[in-house]
Write an enzyme that holds these catalytic residues in place. Structure first.
Site, mmCIF file in Angstrom:
data_model
loop_
_atom_site.group_PDB
_atom_site.id
_atom_site.type_symbol
_atom_site.label_atom_id
_atom_site.label_comp_id
_atom_site.label_asym_id
_atom_site.label_seq_id
_atom_site.Cartn_x
_atom_site.Cartn_y
_atom_site.Cartn_z
ATOM 1 C CG ASP A 51 5.633 -12.347 20.027
ATOM 2 O OD1 ASP A 51 4.416 -12.317 19.820
ATOM 3 O OD2 ASP A 51 6.126 -12.527 21.145
ATOM 4 C CD GLU A 227 3.286 -11.301 26.763
ATOM 5 O OE1 GLU A 227 3.124 -12.419 27.249
ATOM 6 O OE2 GLU A 227 2.691 -10.918 25.731
HETATM 7 C C1 FRU Z 1 3.950 -12.271 23.196
HETATM 8 C C2 FRU Z 1 4.334 -13.628 23.760
HETATM 9 C C3 FRU Z 1 5.731 -13.569 24.357
HETATM 10 C C4 FRU Z 1 6.171 -14.998 24.291
HETATM 11 C C5 FRU Z 1 5.553 -15.458 22.992
HETATM 12 C C6 FRU Z 1 5.129 -16.890 22.976
HETATM 13 O O1 FRU Z 1 3.018 -12.339 22.167
HETATM 14 O O2 FRU Z 1 3.389 -14.029 24.716
HETATM 15 O O3 FRU Z 1 5.772 -13.015 25.647
HETATM 16 O O4 FRU Z 1 7.561 -15.124 24.305
HETATM 17 O O5 FRU Z 1 4.427 -14.637 22.764
HETATM 18 O O6 FRU Z 1 4.710 -17.280 21.702
#
Ligand code: FRU
Length: 528
Positions: A51, A227
């Site tokens: 992300d 998310e």
């Molecule tokens: C989304 C996610 C988020 C989390 C991160 C962990 O891709 O699962 O929810 O904060 O990646 O790397």
């Protein structure tokens, strides 16, 4: 005797080793010149990325932090990688900003400029940059919200001694996105309760004390983890403003796996109320992107009012196969930054995304053909191939009939082809990557993915960005978008255009093809 025999052996071994290292050096492409290395999309130097995080503009620099494993090219040891750019095209890689420490990983989150120094973290009259992120505990099922701040334009960060600042004692509670809410003069955090398919809103005067303000959930796509939310006011084409609530979901996306949905409505600092006309059929989610590779998209904070744009980008991959995409030494890219707006349509508001305007600076020669038949346009395309595979295409069509179809075939080298097809009767846009190139690393990579295509007044326009391992299709001024990874054997790009069915009156109003220049990083910094 023994000595005598050992010595020549050692010599041979040394010569062999030397030869081998020469061979390896000859075989190892230069950094950023590797096969499938995107040339105008952001990638980490030689590690894993997921992300985008903490995107904020300050003092002439756009910051891009990202979920990073500083020790490898698969997910793990989550920390915040960091890069800055002055033009959103060329990036300077900086050292790791926030590292996993004491059994707490640094999960996704946001960053703001605390202009009024509400947090008290400021120094010497300068506002601090404050990052708000999720602490993920490796030894217990716990996620809560933390702060870190910087007094040197994001170059170094200090974790707040009073962390966590918000703790529900939950295993899944993450991805805080914070913004200043002017009407109530306080900070608002939008944060996900992934397993309950909802977001909570919290309010704070100082980024340290948070109180529950409201929540939103149970709408749109709920068959996956919610998310990386975002919440911002957004200009409506033709005037006015509405609030957009972004909720990424995995799995449950429109093409399978990860996806990004949005809601349009009003927000008063506590409650988000979805616009009834837009969300009348609550069962139908609205997707920002219908392709397989657009996730965790969030927007930049603190873009100056004089700029006025809302800019974001997404992670160009999908949790279904992200760890297995065969690129080395890095893994994953971001999409290009995109400009957002809302468009009023007979079905309510729709999100519009356009490649951000600065990208046109990469156009390198190229040309246009105006007022042509599809056959003439095809002949024009046949005379142009782009050896680097880096290109932008824009196509505007008039008199689009109610039946028939238009196909743009994008050939890479001898064997690969990606088909982009507009089906006028079905009102759909399809992207077929079943024959695009390498797909053996995941059973679910090859596929055909479909977006709705709303044709009004007989007009169709497509804008397509090709990089070494991706295709981004923006149809109807960005109303329908498809983002896909493709891994062709050879970069060379050749395009052809054909129409089938009752398409006698179909006209190409304009067709442009621009080879694009690569935008290499201005400075690389290898981790850790
Ligand atoms: C989304 C996610 C988020 C989390 C991160 C962990 O891709 O699962 O929810 O904060 O990646 O790397």
């Amino acid at each position: 005797m023994r000595q005598h025999r050992r010595f020549p052996h050692a010599l041979t071994l040394l010569t062999l080793l030397l030869l081998l290292s020469r061979l390896v050096a000859a075989e190892t492409p230069p950094l950023f010149g590797e096969k499938w290395r995107p040339q105008f999309h952001f990638t980490p130097v030689d590690t894993w990325m997921n992300d985008p995080n903490g995107m904020v503009f300050y003092d002439g620099e756009y910051h891009l932090f990202y979920q990073n494993n500083p020790f490898g090219n698969r997910w793990g040891h989550m920390s915040w990688g960091h890069a800055v750019s002055r033009d959103l095209v060329h990036w300077e890689h900086l050292p790791l900003a926030l590292a996993e420490e004491d059994g707490v990983m640094i999960f996704s989150g946001s960053a703001v400029v605390d202009w009024k120094n509400t947090s008290g973290f400021g120094k010497g009259g300068q506002p601090p940059l404050v990052a708000i992120y999720t602490g993920h505990y490796t030894a217990k099922p716990l996620q809560n919200q933390h702060l870190a701040y910087s007094n040197d334009r994001g170059r170094t960060w200090t974790k707040f001694a009073g962390n966590p600042v918000l703790d529900l004692k939950m295993a899944d509670f993450r991805d805080p996105k914070v913004r200043w809410h002017e009407p109530t003069s306080r900070w608002v955090m939008t944060v996900a309760l992934p397993k309950e398919a909802k977001v909570h809103f919290y309010a704070s005067p100082d980024l340290k004390q948070w109180s529950y303000a409201g929540e939103f959930g149970g709408a749109g796509a709920t068959n996956g983890l919610w998310e990386c939310p975002d919440l911002f006011p957004l200009a409506v084409e033709g005037g006015g403003e509405k609030w957009a609530l972004i909720v990424n979901i995995n799995p449950g996306g429109p093409a399978g796996g990860s996806g990004c949905q949005y809601f349009v409505g009003d927000f008063d600092g506590k409650r988000f109320v979805a616009d009834p006309a837009t969300h009348a059929q609550t069962a139908v989610p609205l997707w920002a992107d219908w392709g397989r590779d657009f996730y965790a998209a969030v927007s930049w904070s603190d873009i100056p009012k004089s700029d006025g744009r809302r800019l974001w980008l997404g992670w160009m991959s999908n949790w279904d196969y992200a760890n297995d995409v065969p690129t080395l030494p890095w893994r994953s890219a971001m999409t290009v930054p995109r400009e957002l707006a809302l468009r009023p349509t007979p079905q309510g508001f729709r999100l519009i995304q356009r490649p951000m305007s600065q990208l046109t600076r990469l156009r390198d020669g190229g040309g246009s053909r105006r007022r042509a038949s599809v056959a003439e346009a095809n002949a024009w395309l046949a005379r142009r191939s782009v050896s680097s595979g880096l290109a932008e295409l824009e196509l505007r069509l008039d008199n689009v009939p109610r039946s028939g179809a238009l196909a743009l075939v994008c050939r890479h080298g001898r064997t690969g082809e990606t088909r982009i097809e507009a089906d006028f009767a079905a009102g759909t846009l399809r992207l077929d990557r079943t024959r695009s190139g390498r797909s053996d690393f995941s059973a679910s990579f090859a596929g055909v993915h479909t977006a709705p295509l709303r044709i009004s007044e007989g007009r169709l326009n497509l804008r397509i960005l090709f990089d070494t391992s991706s295709v981004e299709v923006f149809a109807q001024g960005g109303e329908s978008v498809l983002t896909e990874l493709v891994l062709p054997d050879s970069p060379e790009l050749k395009l052809s255009l054909t129409a089938t069915g009752d398409v006698g009156s179909l006209r190409v109003n304009s067709l442009s093809l621009w080879p694009l220049r690569p935008a290499p990083p201005t400075r690389t910094h290898s981790q850790p």
